[in-house]
Design an enzyme around this catalytic site. Structure first.
Site, PDB file in Angstrom:
ATOM      1  N   ASN A  71      -6.163  -1.000   7.305  1.00 36.07           N
ATOM      2  CA  ASN A  71      -5.623  -1.679   8.479  1.00 36.07           C
ATOM      3  C   ASN A  71      -4.132  -1.970   8.373  1.00 36.07           C
ATOM      4  O   ASN A  71      -3.472  -2.188   9.394  1.00 36.07           O
ATOM      5  CB  ASN A  71      -6.392  -2.993   8.685  1.00 36.07           C
ATOM      6  CG  ASN A  71      -5.777  -3.866   9.734  1.00 36.07           C
ATOM      7  OD1 ASN A  71      -5.824  -3.566  10.928  1.00 36.07           O
ATOM      8  ND2 ASN A  71      -5.156  -4.964   9.307  1.00 36.07           N
ATOM      9  N   TYR A 126       6.146   5.188  15.123  1.00 33.37           N
ATOM     10  CA  TYR A 126       4.849   4.522  15.132  1.00 33.37           C
ATOM     11  C   TYR A 126       3.753   5.433  15.683  1.00 33.37           C
ATOM     12  O   TYR A 126       2.706   5.625  15.054  1.00 33.37           O
ATOM     13  CB  TYR A 126       4.939   3.245  15.974  1.00 33.37           C
ATOM     14  CG  TYR A 126       3.653   2.451  16.028  1.00 33.37           C
ATOM     15  CD1 TYR A 126       3.274   1.658  14.954  1.00 33.37           C
ATOM     16  CD2 TYR A 126       2.830   2.491  17.151  1.00 33.37           C
ATOM     17  CE1 TYR A 126       2.104   0.921  14.988  1.00 33.37           C
ATOM     18  CE2 TYR A 126       1.659   1.755  17.201  1.00 33.37           C
ATOM     19  CZ  TYR A 126       1.300   0.975  16.122  1.00 33.37           C
ATOM     20  OH  TYR A 126       0.132   0.254  16.161  1.00 33.37           O
ATOM     21  N   SER A 175       2.992   8.369  13.358  1.00 34.47           N
ATOM     22  CA  SER A 175       2.260   7.948  12.159  1.00 34.47           C
ATOM     23  C   SER A 175       0.788   7.730  12.478  1.00 34.47           C
ATOM     24  O   SER A 175      -0.094   8.090  11.684  1.00 34.47           O
ATOM     25  CB  SER A 175       2.868   6.663  11.581  1.00 34.47           C
ATOM     26  OG  SER A 175       2.592   5.521  12.383  1.00 34.47           O
ATOM     27  N   VAL A 204       0.805  -1.220   0.000  1.00 37.02           N
ATOM     28  CA  VAL A 204       0.000   0.000   0.000  1.00 37.02           C
ATOM     29  C   VAL A 204       0.836   1.267   0.000  1.00 37.02           C
ATOM     30  O   VAL A 204       0.306   2.366  -0.207  1.00 37.02           O
ATOM     31  CB  VAL A 204      -0.987   0.028   1.193  1.00 37.02           C
ATOM     32  CG1 VAL A 204      -1.960  -1.122   1.111  1.00 37.02           C
ATOM     33  CG2 VAL A 204      -0.242   0.041   2.534  1.00 37.02           C
TER      34      VAL A 204
END
Length: 250
Positions: A83, A147, A150, A57
């Site tokens: 997801n 993480y 984001s 993606v």
């Protein structure tokens, strides 16, 4: 059968796979997207009504090719569940830019690319976007500079989508899972970490993949037709605890 189609990224395992199975059981057809083609084919091969689409993606060309293939296969698209994600943890001063970009490329760029490519199809069905962020996007934690950042960005992106796409009948919402009992989590969480989460979470336990899937599936349905722009923590009350100490609760 609902006759509706959902595209789920990161669908080869974990929350994505649990969501695919749940929605299949409720009459949806599912486009399962994942970059791990071997795992994806194995998972999809056991599910009636699902088709696998190997795609990274974070790569724009692959995303557009995959959306075209999904529409060719199913003829419509009613929901997109963003997801797919990666988790790389480490101290700020030791997080290299290459690590930062890998996390952002999948966790943020991927959500943007897939959502944008899906907009024309979602306009036709007045469909739904459900983005999966994390409790780490709502509250800071050690070792999660890339993480957590984001996922916080995904939360803001969701609000932008809700505001800009609402006039087309497209709803955008964000689910922020807390600690979830996935195979990966159980493999890397020590007993000390498990005990600490037990004490910090008001419900005193990890969530399950199926519990997160239930919320995602609900947000894709007409039962949530007036819900958009919402950031929902599925975390056993973890985010609500603030600085409260577990020892002070009793």
């Amino acid at each position: 059968m609902t006759g509706k189609v959902a595209l789920i990224t990161g669908a080869a395992r974990g929350i994505g796979l649990a969501t695919a199975k749940l929605m299949l059981g409720r009459g949806w057809q599912i486009a399962m997207v994942d970059r791990d083609e071997e795992e994806l084919l194995a998972a999809a091969g056991e599910l009636d009504g699902a088709r696998p689409f190997a795609c990274d993606v974070s790569v724009a060309d692959q995303v557009h090719e995959t959306l075209s293939a999904v529409l060719a296969a199913f003829g419509r698209l009613d929901a997109v569940v963003n997801n797919a994600g990666v988790a790389e943890f480490g101290p700020i001063e030791k997080t290299g830019f290459d690590t930062w970009r890998r996390v952002m490329a999948t966790n943020l760029d991927g959500v943007f690319l897939v959502s944008q490519a899906a907009i024309p199809a979602l306009k036709e069905t007045r469909g739904a976007l459900v983005n999966i962020a994390s409790i780490s996007g709502l509250r800071a934690s050690t070792l999660r500079v890339a993480y957590g950042t984001s996922k916080a960005a995904v939360i803001q992106l969701t609000k932008q989508q809700a505001v800009e796409l609402g006039e087309y009948g497209i709803r955008a919402n964000c689910v922020c899972p807390g600690p979830v009992r996935t195979k990966l989590a159980m493999a890397v969480h020590s007993q000390e970490i498990i005990d600490a989460y037990h004490d910090a979470i008001p419900l005193n336990r990890y969530g399950s993949e199926s519990e997160i899937a239930e919320l995602i599936a609900f947000l894709c349905t007409e039962q949530a037709s007036y819900v958009t722009g919402q950031i929902i923590a599925a975390d056993g009350g973890f985010e609500s605890t603030g600085v409260g100490l577990p020892a002070l609760r009793t």
